[in-house]
Design an enzyme around this catalytic site. Structure first.
Site, PDB file in Angstrom:
ATOM      1  CG  HIS A  63      27.159  30.860  25.216  1.00  0.00           C
ATOM      2  ND1 HIS A  63      26.854  31.709  23.678  1.00  0.00           N
ATOM      3  CD2 HIS A  63      27.831  29.916  25.050  1.00  0.00           C
ATOM      4  CE1 HIS A  63      27.441  30.736  22.887  1.00  0.00           C
ATOM      5  NE2 HIS A  63      28.179  29.756  23.521  1.00  0.00           N
ATOM      6  CG  ASN A  86      19.691  28.660  42.660  1.00  0.00           C
ATOM      7  OD1 ASN A  86      20.818  28.377  43.167  1.00  0.00           O
ATOM      8  ND2 ASN A  86      19.096  27.903  42.133  1.00  0.00           N
ATOM      9  CB  ALA A 138      29.268  44.382  29.806  1.00  0.00           C
TER      10      ALA A 138
END
Length: 164
Positions: A63, A86, A138
């Site tokens: 994912h 980006n 995380a």
């Protein structure tokens, strides 16, 4: 020895993907015009866009989204659901209301240096360098460069400790 994969099936969409030896690409991966180095593994439901380079012995978990302009060097771990960005100023349309095209924006490159690890659900903004052996916690949102050997966490990600 590298080879180029072109697979269009219900379980794979790989177009012009250059892969090294012993690369594993699991089902439901969308990848095109990219390079994946020897020994790397790409998890299910991952997208790898054009002009992406993934080094040797990397693990890209399921994912994840690796957009154009991302360079991932050797021995990098990417956790589940990691998102790269980006474009620093994304817009759907120009001032005149017309949808933007590729010519309306410029890809801002991102580099993940050797041995770095990025935890699940982290978001990496455009133009970032994540240093060698650095670790991103995380769920972190990385808004600036991460020093080598640093552990960063939070939103925005901040250095929580420096390892040797």
């Amino acid at each position: 020895m590298s080879r180029i994969l072109n697979i269009d099936s219900p379980k794979q969409n790989l177009r012009n993907v250059t892969v090294g030896n012993d690369v594993v690409i699991y089902d439901f991966v969308n990848a095109y015009d990219c390079v994946i180095g020897d020994g790397s593994k790409i998890g299910t439901f991952t997208e790898i866009q054009s002009a992406v380079s993934i080094g040797r012995n990397c693990k890209i978990s399921s994912h994840s989204f690796i957009c154009s302009g991302v360079e991932i060097r050797d021995r990098v771990f990417i956790g589940h659901g990691v998102m790269f960005i980006n474009d620093l100023f994304p817009r759907a349309a120009n001032a005149d209301g017309q949808l933007q095209t590729a010519s309306d924006w410029k890809v801002v490159p991102t580099i993940v240096m050797e041995g770095a690890s990025i935890g699940s659900n982290a978001t990496i903004l455009a133009g970032i360098t994540i240093g060698e052996n650095a670790m991103v916690g995380a769920g972190s949102v990385v808004t600036k460069d991460v020093p080598a050997n640093a552990v960063v966490a939070g939103n925005p990600a901040r250095v929580v400790r420096q390892s040797k």
